[in-house]
Design a protein around this motif. Structure first.
Motif, PDB file in Angstrom:
ATOM      1  N   VAL B  46       8.251 -38.394 -90.417  1.00 59.42           N
ATOM      2  CA  VAL B  46       7.521 -38.472 -89.152  1.00 59.42           C
ATOM      3  C   VAL B  46       6.348 -39.452 -89.298  1.00 59.42           C
ATOM      4  CG1 VAL B  46       6.251 -37.187 -87.398  1.00 59.42           C
ATOM      5  CG2 VAL B  46       8.227 -36.149 -88.511  1.00 59.42           C
ATOM      6  N   HIS B  47       5.520 -39.219 -90.295  1.00 56.93           N
ATOM      7  CA  HIS B  47       4.324 -40.068 -90.462  1.00 56.93           C
ATOM      8  C   HIS B  47       4.450 -41.046 -91.622  1.00 56.93           C
ATOM      9  CE1 HIS B  47       2.282 -37.719 -87.461  1.00 56.93           C
ATOM     10  NE2 HIS B  47       2.638 -36.615 -88.082  1.00 56.93           N
ATOM     11  N   TRP B  48       5.439 -40.877 -92.468  1.00 58.70           N
ATOM     12  CA  TRP B  48       5.642 -41.723 -93.663  1.00 58.70           C
ATOM     13  C   TRP B  48       4.423 -41.678 -94.592  1.00 58.70           C
ATOM     14  CZ3 TRP B  48      10.565 -42.570 -93.384  1.00 58.70           C
ATOM     15  CH2 TRP B  48      11.175 -42.994 -92.205  1.00 58.70           C
ATOM     16  N   LYS B  49       3.831 -40.504 -94.737  1.00 61.12           N
ATOM     17  CA  LYS B  49       2.661 -40.416 -95.635  1.00 61.12           C
ATOM     18  C   LYS B  49       3.123 -40.597 -97.074  1.00 61.12           C
ATOM     19  CE  LYS B  49      -0.039 -37.240 -92.870  1.00 61.12           C
ATOM     20  NZ  LYS B  49       0.091 -35.852 -92.493  1.00 61.12           N
ATOM     21  N   ASN B  50       2.300 -41.307 -97.876  1.00 66.10           N
ATOM     22  CA  ASN B  50       2.643 -41.493 -99.289  1.00 66.10           C
ATOM     23  C   ASN B  50       2.588 -40.144-100.000  1.00 66.10           C
ATOM     24  OD1 ASN B  50       3.057 -44.320 -99.347  1.00 66.10           O
ATOM     25  ND2 ASN B  50       0.851 -44.598 -99.107  1.00 66.10           N
ATOM     26  N   TYR B  51       3.623 -39.822-100.712  1.00 73.49           N
ATOM     27  CA  TYR B  51       3.728 -38.522-101.376  1.00 73.49           C
ATOM     28  C   TYR B  51       4.081 -38.737-102.853  1.00 73.49           C
ATOM     29  CZ  TYR B  51       5.984 -34.055-102.597  1.00 73.49           C
ATOM     30  OH  TYR B  51       6.363 -32.901-103.215  1.00 73.49           O
ATOM     31  N   PHE B  52       5.086 -39.568-103.079  1.00 74.41           N
ATOM     32  CA  PHE B  52       5.486 -39.858-104.458  1.00 74.41           C
ATOM     33  C   PHE B  52       4.538 -40.904-105.054  1.00 74.41           C
ATOM     34  CE2 PHE B  52       9.504 -38.736-102.287  1.00 74.41           C
ATOM     35  CZ  PHE B  52       9.902 -37.666-103.081  1.00 74.41           C
ATOM     36  N   LYS B  53       4.497 -40.923-106.385  1.00 71.25           N
ATOM     37  CA  LYS B  53       3.659 -41.904-107.084  1.00 71.25           C
ATOM     38  C   LYS B  53       4.354 -43.260-107.059  1.00 71.25           C
ATOM     39  CE  LYS B  53       1.394 -42.175-111.414  1.00 71.25           C
ATOM     40  NZ  LYS B  53       1.464 -41.761-112.803  1.00 71.25           N
ATOM     41  N   ALA B  54       3.580 -44.312-106.782  1.00 73.24           N
ATOM     42  CA  ALA B  54       4.170 -45.659-106.798  1.00 73.24           C
ATOM     43  C   ALA B  54       4.549 -46.026-108.228  1.00 73.24           C
ATOM     44  CB  ALA B  54       3.176 -46.653-106.234  1.00 73.24           C
ATOM     45  N   GLY B  55       5.594 -46.813-108.394  1.00 69.14           N
ATOM     46  CA  GLY B  55       6.043 -47.224-109.726  1.00 69.14           C
ATOM     47  C   GLY B  55       7.529 -47.008-109.892  1.00 69.14           C
ATOM     48  N   SER B  56       7.995 -47.122-111.130  1.00 69.75           N
ATOM     49  CA  SER B  56       9.435 -47.012-111.388  1.00 69.75           C
ATOM     50  C   SER B  56       9.750 -45.754-112.186  1.00 69.75           C
ATOM     51  CB  SER B  56       9.920 -48.237-112.163  1.00 69.75           C
ATOM     52  OG  SER B  56       9.633 -49.390-111.421  1.00 69.75           O
ATOM     53  N   GLU B  57      10.893 -45.180-111.916  1.00 69.92           N
ATOM     54  CA  GLU B  57      11.351 -44.002-112.660  1.00 69.92           C
ATOM     55  C   GLU B  57      12.885 -43.950-112.614  1.00 69.92           C
ATOM     56  OE1 GLU B  57      10.741 -40.155-110.783  1.00 69.92           O
ATOM     57  OE2 GLU B  57      10.468 -41.095-108.834  1.00 69.92           O
ATOM     58  N   TYR B  58      13.474 -43.130-113.462  1.00 69.53           N
ATOM     59  CA  TYR B  58      14.936 -42.948-113.431  1.00 69.53           C
ATOM     60  C   TYR B  58      15.260 -41.613-112.758  1.00 69.53           C
ATOM     61  CZ  TYR B  58      16.214 -46.943-116.313  1.00 69.53           C
ATOM     62  OH  TYR B  58      16.441 -48.211-116.763  1.00 69.53           O
ATOM     63  N   ILE B  59      16.166 -41.659-111.796  1.00 69.63           N
ATOM     64  CA  ILE B  59      16.644 -40.403-111.181  1.00 69.63           C
ATOM     65  C   ILE B  59      18.158 -40.410-111.324  1.00 69.63           C
ATOM     66  CG2 ILE B  59      16.857 -39.060-109.046  1.00 69.63           C
ATOM     67  CD1 ILE B  59      14.218 -40.258-108.104  1.00 69.63           C
ATOM     68  N   ASN B  60      18.682 -39.477-112.068  1.00 72.32           N
ATOM     69  CA  ASN B  60      20.131 -39.408-112.356  1.00 72.32           C
ATOM     70  C   ASN B  60      20.687 -40.782-112.780  1.00 72.32           C
ATOM     71  OD1 ASN B  60      20.158 -36.727-111.738  1.00 72.32           O
ATOM     72  ND2 ASN B  60      21.003 -36.984-109.677  1.00 72.32           N
ATOM     73  N   ARG B  61      20.054 -41.370-113.747  1.00 74.58           N
ATOM     74  CA  ARG B  61      20.463 -42.648-114.385  1.00 74.58           C
ATOM     75  C   ARG B  61      20.318 -43.859-113.454  1.00 74.58           C
ATOM     76  NH1 ARG B  61      24.870 -39.662-115.611  1.00 74.58           N
ATOM     77  NH2 ARG B  61      26.280 -41.117-114.598  1.00 74.58           N
ATOM     78  N   VAL B  62      19.663 -43.701-112.329  1.00 74.10           N
ATOM     79  CA  VAL B  62      19.450 -44.850-111.427  1.00 74.10           C
ATOM     80  C   VAL B  62      17.959 -45.218-111.474  1.00 74.10           C
ATOM     81  CG1 VAL B  62      19.526 -45.638-109.025  1.00 74.10           C
ATOM     82  CG2 VAL B  62      21.329 -44.154-109.895  1.00 74.10           C
ATOM     83  N   ARG B  63      17.678 -46.540-111.643  1.00 76.45           N
ATOM     84  CA  ARG B  63      16.274 -46.993-111.659  1.00 76.45           C
ATOM     85  C   ARG B  63      15.744 -47.012-110.227  1.00 76.45           C
ATOM     86  NH1 ARG B  63      17.665 -50.626-115.349  1.00 76.45           N
ATOM     87  NH2 ARG B  63      18.195 -52.157-113.739  1.00 76.45           N
ATOM     88  N   VAL B  64      14.641 -46.315-110.011  1.00 81.95           N
ATOM     89  CA  VAL B  64      14.079 -46.233-108.652  1.00 81.95           C
ATOM     90  C   VAL B  64      12.679 -46.846-108.652  1.00 81.95           C
ATOM     91  CG1 VAL B  64      13.432 -44.664-106.782  1.00 81.95           C
ATOM     92  CG2 VAL B  64      15.377 -44.104-108.239  1.00 81.95           C
ATOM     93  N   HIS B  65      12.443 -47.798-107.755  1.00 82.18           N
ATOM     94  CA  HIS B  65      11.123 -48.429-107.638  1.00 82.18           C
ATOM     95  C   HIS B  65      10.506 -47.976-106.320  1.00 82.18           C
ATOM     96  CE1 HIS B  65      12.604 -51.048-110.822  1.00 82.18           C
ATOM     97  NE2 HIS B  65      13.682 -51.274-110.079  1.00 82.18           N
ATOM     98  N   ARG B  66       9.330 -47.375-106.430  1.00 80.69           N
ATOM     99  CA  ARG B  66       8.659 -46.884-105.215  1.00 80.69           C
ATOM    100  C   ARG B  66       7.435 -47.743-104.890  1.00 80.69           C
ATOM    101  NH1 ARG B  66      10.769 -42.071-103.954  1.00 80.69           N
ATOM    102  NH2 ARG B  66      11.569 -40.785-105.656  1.00 80.69           N
ATOM    103  N   PHE B  67       7.270 -47.996-103.584  1.00 79.54           N
ATOM    104  CA  PHE B  67       6.142 -48.802-103.124  1.00 79.54           C
ATOM    105  C   PHE B  67       5.379 -48.029-102.046  1.00 79.54           C
ATOM    106  CE2 PHE B  67       9.598 -51.423-104.578  1.00 79.54           C
ATOM    107  CZ  PHE B  67       8.972 -52.263-105.484  1.00 79.54           C
ATOM    108  N   PRO B  68       4.049 -48.169-102.056  1.00 85.69           N
ATOM    109  CA  PRO B  68       3.271 -47.372-101.076  1.00 85.69           C
ATOM    110  C   PRO B  68       3.419 -47.880 -99.648  1.00 85.69           C
ATOM    111  CG  PRO B  68       1.818 -48.764-102.401  1.00 85.69           C
ATOM    112  CD  PRO B  68       3.189 -48.947-102.961  1.00 85.69           C
TER     113      PRO B  68
END
Lengths: 177, 395
Positions: B46-68
């Motif tokens: 709804v508001h797209w509030k930042n919740y996860f930490k920005a940066g990279s992590e692996y989720i089930n062997r997939v590299r995930v890059h998060r941006f604020p």
């Protein structure tokens, strides 16, 4: 509802769901022919009529779609987006000036537009319900005409039978029995 | 092959349809390819509030890059712009503004995509979000768009008709979705395939073991998903209560999922809330039918789950996708209005053997189109096509 009313489908054979739905729709149609309409049935008929009226009036189809949707997105709204086709510093100044003026304009325009929106909403609601009520009355009327016709036919048959019976009685009396 | 996926939200705890779709595709492609996911730090849609930490992590062997997300969505401003944009024939500027207000506005994600020239193919999920639109404009020759489109006013904005001509290929969820997009955009020359998403298969013994768990409710029909007006649950409740009033048959309605709409207090309506995956499958395996009252679906995963367990489906035929799938598979009865709902439900209850057969036909359709090997093969074909076209362009 008994199973014999449905066409038999061989278990294990390929079942055609469109055929089943066609049977279902036919049964509903038969009920409706007999004058058994539900509220949904009347609402559907009324909606089809409103659509037909709108098509006749050549209303924009996108607006029509919004008119038929449950929200009120078709209605006028006092809110508006401030924008300009210009670019650069000039655009920023114009947008800024418009934004400064907007509260004063809306101070006078909002209540008028809101009132008009309320009136629009009321009329749309009223017209939709009137069409539905007319549809219901027409269905009731058709049912009553059908029942009167049937009663008249039955009355004719009964009268003819009565006449025949009277003639038979007269015939038997004159026959000396 | 190096693949980049772009999605507005991503994570194990995100339950949205397109987000789950993206995660499943990314995880499966990661078994054979090098996959990166580019997403935002948002959790709520709804508001797209930042919740996860920005940066990279692996989720089930997939590299995930998060941006604020740079700017949260103001619903007041968004509705203001939307009212104007959806009035039709608006200047392009207003439509662009709608996309931006819809969000999630995340320029850092776009900057990151711009720097990744090493990515061979981009897969972009959900056409209506700012992140998808901007990425598509940037990497159009290397992009596969998974539109997840349904009948909604946004689809008729002129800006999207142009955007649908940009991607190198499409991965549609259904034939109806493909027809809808091709009619709106006139983009028949853009290659594409109807793919959807897969589900892990289950053995017959697994299915048999599940069937008895919810015996106390039988016979019952089952709804799985968010209990929401947007999903047609208000109609479902009205229809079901009326059905109970008109029929003495002791049938129950079981509901699984979070509740946005209050569940009516009724002795035959049972809300089970959130349940485990195995409990959900058990409830499905024992159901007379799955009920899907939603009008807006681009692909219903619960319908596929129902067919995986050979259970028939009762679905709202106002939704072209659901109706099309039921008719093609012969795996469900599509109804419209109370009358058809009531008669279709009667048919399912009165003809259990035929209902089972309809479920088996649904299962056959699921096996043909929605098993993972089929989905993976289709994606590989599309990925190769985009790569070849890309090489052809540069040669």
């Amino acid at each position: 509802m008994s199973e014999t009313e449905w066409k038999d489908i061989e278990i294990g054979a390929e079942v055609d769901v469109s055929q089943i739905m066609a049977q279902i729709r036919k049964r509903i149609e038969e009920k409706q022919k007999a004058g058994i309409y539900t509220e949904e049935g009347i609402a559907e008929l009324a909606e089809a009529r409103i659509l037909q009226f709108a098509e006749d009036a050549e209303i924009d189809s996108a607006l029509l779609e919004r008119l038929m949707s449950p929200d009120h997105s078709w209605n006028i709204n006092p809110g508006y987006v401030i924008s300009t086709h210009r670019s650069g510093i000039q655009a920023k100044l114009i947008v800024c000036a418009k934004k400064m003026v907007r509260p004063f304009i809306r101070l006078y325009s909002d209540h008028l537009i809101s009132r008009q929106a309320q009136i629009n909403q009321y009329f749309v609601h009223l017209i939709h319900n009137l069409v539905r009520e007319i549809t219901r009355l027409q269905i009731n009327h058709s049912n009553l005409v059908y029942r009167v016709d049937r009663l008249e036919r039955e009355k004719d048959i009964t009268e003819r039978r009565l006449k025949t019976l009277e003639q038979m009685v007269q015939f038997k009396q004159t026959d000396g029995r | 092959m190096r693949i980049g996926c772009v999605i507005q939200r991503y994570g194990l705890e995100i339950s949205g349809g397109a987000e789950l779709h993206c995660r499943l595709i990314a995880e499966h492609l990661a078994q054979r390819h090098d996959v990166d996911v580019f997403t935002t730090c948002a959790h709520d849609y709804v508001h797209w509030k930042n919740y996860f930490k920005a940066g990279s992590e692996y989720i089930n062997r997939v590299r995930v890059h998060r941006f604020p997300v740079k700017k949260t969505r103001s619903m007041y401003r968004f509705i203001d712009v939307q009212t104007l944009a959806f009035q039709g024939n608006q200047p392009r500027e207003i439509e662009e503004r709608w996309i931006r207000e819809n969000g999630p506005f995340c320029p850092a994600l776009i900057d990151a995509v711009r720097t990744r020239s090493d990515v061979d193919v981009w897969i972009l999920f959900s056409y209506r979000y700012w992140t998808t639109v901007e990425t598509l404009r940037l990497v159009r020759d290397r992009a596969i768009l998974v539109p997840t489109a349904e009948h909604d006013p946004a689809l008729h904005l002129g800006v999207f008709a142009d955007l649908f001509k940009l991607p190198a290929a499409f991965a549609y969820n259904s034939i109806e979705e493909r027809n809808l997009i091709q009619t709106i955009a006139g983009n028949r020359d853009v290659p594409g395939d109807v793919i959807g998403v897969g589900l892990p298969s289950m053995s017959e013994t697994e299915v048999e073991a599940l069937k008895t768990q919810f015996n106390r409710y039988r016979p019952y029909i089952l709804y799985i998903g968010r209990i929401d007006k947007n999903k047609g649950c208000d109609h479902l409740f009205r229809y079901f209560r009326r059905y109970c009033d008109e029929h003495s048959r002791p049938i129950n309605l079981l509901l699984i999922g979070s509740s946005v709409l209050p569940t009516p207090q009724h002795p035959r309506i049972h809300h089970l809330g959130f349940v485990s995956e195995s409990e959900k499958n058990a409830a499905l395996a024992g159901a007379a039918a799955l009920i899907m009252p939603s009008q807006y679906e681009s692909l219903s995963m619960v319908v596929l789950e129902s067919w995986r367990l050979s259970r028939p489906v009762l679905c709202n035929r106002s939704c072209e996708v659901l109706e099309g799938q039921c008719l093609r598979s012969n795996g469900g009865l599509p109804y419209r209005g109370y009358e058809e709902f009531s008669e279709a439900l009667n048919y399912i209850i009165e003809h259990p053997a035929i209902a089972d057969r309809i479920g088996v036909q649904g299962n056959r359709y699921y096996q043909q189109h929605y098993q993972w090997p089929v989905i993976e093969q289709k994606y590989d074909r599309l990925l190769k096509l985009v790569q070849q076209r890309q090489r052809g362009t540069h040669a």
